[in-house]
Design a protein around this motif. Sequence first.
Motif, PDB file in Angstrom:
ATOM      1  N   LEU A 129       4.504  -1.570  41.884  1.00 36.13           N
ATOM      2  CA  LEU A 129       3.579  -1.639  40.766  1.00 36.13           C
ATOM      3  C   LEU A 129       3.326  -0.195  40.327  1.00 36.13           C
ATOM      4  O   LEU A 129       2.842   0.622  41.113  1.00 36.13           O
ATOM      5  CB  LEU A 129       2.273  -2.320  41.175  1.00 36.13           C
ATOM      6  N   VAL A 130       3.675   0.111  39.081  1.00 34.73           N
ATOM      7  CA  VAL A 130       3.661   1.482  38.570  1.00 34.73           C
ATOM      8  C   VAL A 130       2.706   1.546  37.384  1.00 34.73           C
ATOM      9  O   VAL A 130       2.708   0.644  36.531  1.00 34.73           O
ATOM     10  CB  VAL A 130       5.078   1.929  38.150  1.00 34.73           C
ATOM     11  N   TYR A 131       1.932   2.644  37.275  1.00 35.42           N
ATOM     12  CA  TYR A 131       0.901   2.723  36.236  1.00 35.42           C
ATOM     13  C   TYR A 131       0.392   4.161  36.160  1.00 35.42           C
ATOM     14  O   TYR A 131       0.452   4.907  37.145  1.00 35.42           O
ATOM     15  CB  TYR A 131      -0.273   1.798  36.583  1.00 35.42           C
ATOM     16  N   PRO A 132      -0.117   4.576  35.011  1.00 35.57           N
ATOM     17  CA  PRO A 132      -0.834   5.848  34.941  1.00 35.57           C
ATOM     18  C   PRO A 132      -2.230   5.702  35.541  1.00 35.57           C
ATOM     19  O   PRO A 132      -2.854   4.650  35.438  1.00 35.57           O
ATOM     20  CB  PRO A 132      -0.931   6.129  33.438  1.00 35.57           C
ATOM     21  N   ILE A 144       1.227   9.688  36.887  1.00 37.08           N
ATOM     22  CA  ILE A 144       1.863   8.389  37.093  1.00 37.08           C
ATOM     23  C   ILE A 144       1.808   8.056  38.575  1.00 37.08           C
ATOM     24  O   ILE A 144       2.255   8.845  39.417  1.00 37.08           O
ATOM     25  CB  ILE A 144       3.323   8.395  36.610  1.00 37.08           C
ATOM     26  N   GLY A 145       1.246   6.901  38.900  1.00 45.02           N
ATOM     27  CA  GLY A 145       1.093   6.497  40.289  1.00 45.02           C
ATOM     28  C   GLY A 145       1.744   5.159  40.567  1.00 45.02           C
ATOM     29  O   GLY A 145       2.218   4.462  39.655  1.00 45.02           O
ATOM     30  N   SER A 146       1.758   4.770  41.837  1.00 51.71           N
ATOM     31  CA  SER A 146       2.358   3.490  42.218  1.00 51.71           C
ATOM     32  C   SER A 146       1.821   3.032  43.561  1.00 51.71           C
ATOM     33  O   SER A 146       1.264   3.819  44.334  1.00 51.71           O
ATOM     34  CB  SER A 146       3.885   3.606  42.300  1.00 51.71           C
ATOM     35  N   HIS A 166       2.915  10.481  41.599  1.00 49.30           N
ATOM     36  CA  HIS A 166       4.262  11.043  41.611  1.00 49.30           C
ATOM     37  C   HIS A 166       4.380  12.307  40.762  1.00 49.30           C
ATOM     38  O   HIS A 166       5.008  13.279  41.167  1.00 49.30           O
ATOM     39  CB  HIS A 166       5.267  10.002  41.133  1.00 49.30           C
ATOM     40  N   LEU A 167       3.821  12.295  39.561  1.00 49.40           N
ATOM     41  CA  LEU A 167       3.989  13.401  38.627  1.00 49.40           C
ATOM     42  C   LEU A 167       3.056  13.188  37.453  1.00 49.40           C
ATOM     43  O   LEU A 167       2.425  12.137  37.317  1.00 49.40           O
ATOM     44  CB  LEU A 167       5.449  13.490  38.144  1.00 49.40           C
ATOM     45  N   THR A 168       2.970  14.170  36.581  1.00 53.12           N
ATOM     46  CA  THR A 168       2.182  14.074  35.358  1.00 53.12           C
ATOM     47  C   THR A 168       3.107  14.253  34.171  1.00 53.12           C
ATOM     48  O   THR A 168       3.958  15.151  34.161  1.00 53.12           O
ATOM     49  CB  THR A 168       1.078  15.143  35.334  1.00 53.12           C
ATOM     50  N   THR A 169       2.960  13.418  33.156  1.00 53.43           N
ATOM     51  CA  THR A 169       3.870  13.468  32.023  1.00 53.43           C
ATOM     52  C   THR A 169       3.170  12.993  30.764  1.00 53.43           C
ATOM     53  O   THR A 169       2.161  12.296  30.818  1.00 53.43           O
ATOM     54  CB  THR A 169       5.115  12.604  32.280  1.00 53.43           C
ATOM     55  N   THR A 170       3.739  13.354  29.624  1.00 51.08           N
ATOM     56  CA  THR A 170       3.196  12.912  28.340  1.00 51.08           C
ATOM     57  C   THR A 170       3.841  11.624  27.840  1.00 51.08           C
ATOM     58  O   THR A 170       3.328  11.007  26.920  1.00 51.08           O
ATOM     59  CB  THR A 170       3.413  14.004  27.284  1.00 51.08           C
ATOM     60  N   GLY A 171       4.969  11.232  28.391  1.00 51.84           N
ATOM     61  CA  GLY A 171       5.628  10.007  27.972  1.00 51.84           C
ATOM     62  C   GLY A 171       6.485   9.478  29.107  1.00 51.84           C
ATOM     63  O   GLY A 171       7.090  10.262  29.860  1.00 51.84           O
ATOM     64  N   PHE A 182      12.261   3.137  42.492  1.00 56.27           N
ATOM     65  CA  PHE A 182      12.334   2.600  41.137  1.00 56.27           C
ATOM     66  C   PHE A 182      12.760   3.720  40.196  1.00 56.27           C
ATOM     67  O   PHE A 182      12.832   4.894  40.586  1.00 56.27           O
ATOM     68  CB  PHE A 182      10.998   1.994  40.705  1.00 56.27           C
ATOM     69  N   SER A 183      13.086   3.364  38.966  1.00 58.73           N
ATOM     70  CA  SER A 183      13.520   4.334  37.969  1.00 58.73           C
ATOM     71  C   SER A 183      12.335   4.730  37.099  1.00 58.73           C
ATOM     72  O   SER A 183      11.585   3.865  36.645  1.00 58.73           O
ATOM     73  CB  SER A 183      14.626   3.739  37.080  1.00 58.73           C
ATOM     74  N   LEU A 184      12.200   6.013  36.852  1.00 57.56           N
ATOM     75  CA  LEU A 184      11.113   6.527  36.020  1.00 57.56           C
ATOM     76  C   LEU A 184      11.693   7.624  35.140  1.00 57.56           C
ATOM     77  O   LEU A 184      12.144   8.650  35.639  1.00 57.56           O
ATOM     78  CB  LEU A 184       9.982   7.077  36.886  1.00 57.56           C
ATOM     79  N   PHE A 185      11.699   7.400  33.835  1.00 56.50           N
ATOM     80  CA  PHE A 185      12.252   8.349  32.876  1.00 56.50           C
ATOM     81  C   PHE A 185      11.101   8.942  32.074  1.00 56.50           C
ATOM     82  O   PHE A 185      10.287   8.204  31.515  1.00 56.50           O
ATOM     83  CB  PHE A 185      13.244   7.642  31.956  1.00 56.50           C
ATOM     84  N   THR A 186      11.014  10.284  32.057  1.00 55.86           N
ATOM     85  CA  THR A 186       9.877  10.946  31.437  1.00 55.86           C
ATOM     86  C   THR A 186      10.318  12.135  30.602  1.00 55.86           C
ATOM     87  O   THR A 186      11.453  12.613  30.698  1.00 55.86           O
ATOM     88  CB  THR A 186       8.890  11.478  32.505  1.00 55.86           C
ATOM     89  N   THR A 187       9.395  12.621  29.807  1.00 58.02           N
ATOM     90  CA  THR A 187       9.559  13.935  29.210  1.00 58.02           C
ATOM     91  C   THR A 187       9.373  14.998  30.291  1.00 58.02           C
ATOM     92  O   THR A 187       8.752  14.760  31.324  1.00 58.02           O
ATOM     93  CB  THR A 187       8.515  14.166  28.113  1.00 58.02           C
TER      94      THR A 187
END
Length: 484
Positions: A129-132, A144-146, A166-171, A182-187
């Motif tokens: 379960l993945v979510y900001p 972004i956490g899980s 996991h990390l901080t991102t704008t998108g 899991f796969s996570l694609f970010t800026t």
Amino acid sequence: MDPARPPRPSAPRARLAPLWAPVLACLSLALGCGARSDLSAFDGQGGSGAGPTSGGGGTGGQTTTGSTTTSTTDTTTSTTTTTVTVDPLTCAKLVIDGLPLSPSPVTPDNKQALPWIARTQADSSGAALVYPEDPAFSGPPFPIGSVPVSAPWGAWPASLGATAIHLTTTGFVVGHGREGTFSLFTTDEPNNMGVPSGMVMWAPKPGVGGANGQFFDDVPPGYPVIAAANAGHFLAGHVRVLGGILSHLSLARVTIGDPKGSFLDPAACAQGGLTGGAIPLGQGYLALVSSGRPFGTCLQDDLPDGPPSRVQLVSLPPDLPGAKLLFEHDEPQTQVSQARVIEAPGGAWAAWERVPFQPPFVRRIQLLQLGADGLPLTGEVVEVSYGNVALPFAVAGLGSSLALAGVELDPAGAKSLVVRVLEPDGGPIGAIALFAEDGFELDPNVSILPSPAGDKLLISWAESSAINNDGRRVRLARIACSGP
């Protein structure tokens, strides 16, 4: 060269992200290309929504029989029918067999939203379960956490674990993974000029802080829309705005730890927002994208860029060059929104919404059943009108049937999260409605994941506090088929 971007290096760079601290400070920089400043600008899969965020369209007349469920079904508008046989044992009755749970935030006052459910094993034996999660949720960037869902089809847990950041991102966009990730694609993180310099594909392990990732800047950055994993590599798709509303969708094959990627740029283009999705197909991928031009013509000068009225189904070899168009459907005076492609027993389903430019704004979700080779079984597009125009929806294969989920508004504006099981021709089989607890109201986002046996469904949604707007949380529950 775009003066807003720093000079690009002469060769692609590789970066393996370290395991970061559990709590990351929010950056104060904004994404320059394709930025979104509020939660309502995201669609149900976490990417940027295309088309209006409200409109007409009824809920089809479902009725509720209690605080959590409804067993009645409703009518549908179907433009065509297929000849696929439906299994005699269907989900005519749906029940909750896993009560709603929320993960524990890093700190008690943190807010959670925009949930995704992703497989972490190819056989669906593990999920994430993945979510900001953010203290204020006033706008991106977001941490972004899980949390892991280690036995999604076994005994339902009494509680979920604590959030790992996991990390901080704008998108960002989330996809399925393998081998416990899991796969996570970010800026990329914005540089000192306030804009990202590239994109990053990550492979986080749910419940474990930080992630390994692969940076690339071979294509200018934008907002992520596609993330998929297959055989040790990933497919990443992002949209960049070239000027005005002209958009290009770029696809990249990425391997973590290897700076050499392959690219299909642009894979689609339009005057307007673009959307897409992808799943593994053989050693490559099957992608569904929207576009304003015939496939493969984005860089030609003999055609104008139109609105994204086309939906295109494309097979992609592992290295991307040699992509092949399998199916295209165009309806002028509409815009394709929320393109989805999902795996199903023996094949797959493609789904998308058509948002009209002019009234009446009636919900139009279109469905196409696919074989194991990615080709349409009949070529017939089935249309259903469940729900409200442009509100997020999610789809999943349940045996030879299809599950369709989304938050819906009744004529008085009350919200319910409705899950329907449909025949391949769009006809109703069964339905269930979920509601927010007292003191909360439903956010529009929803994500679902089917069991391998096709008899259960994980579902996640978000709720906002109805009092002083002082809380946001994500919820995870499980629904099961109960009898024919």
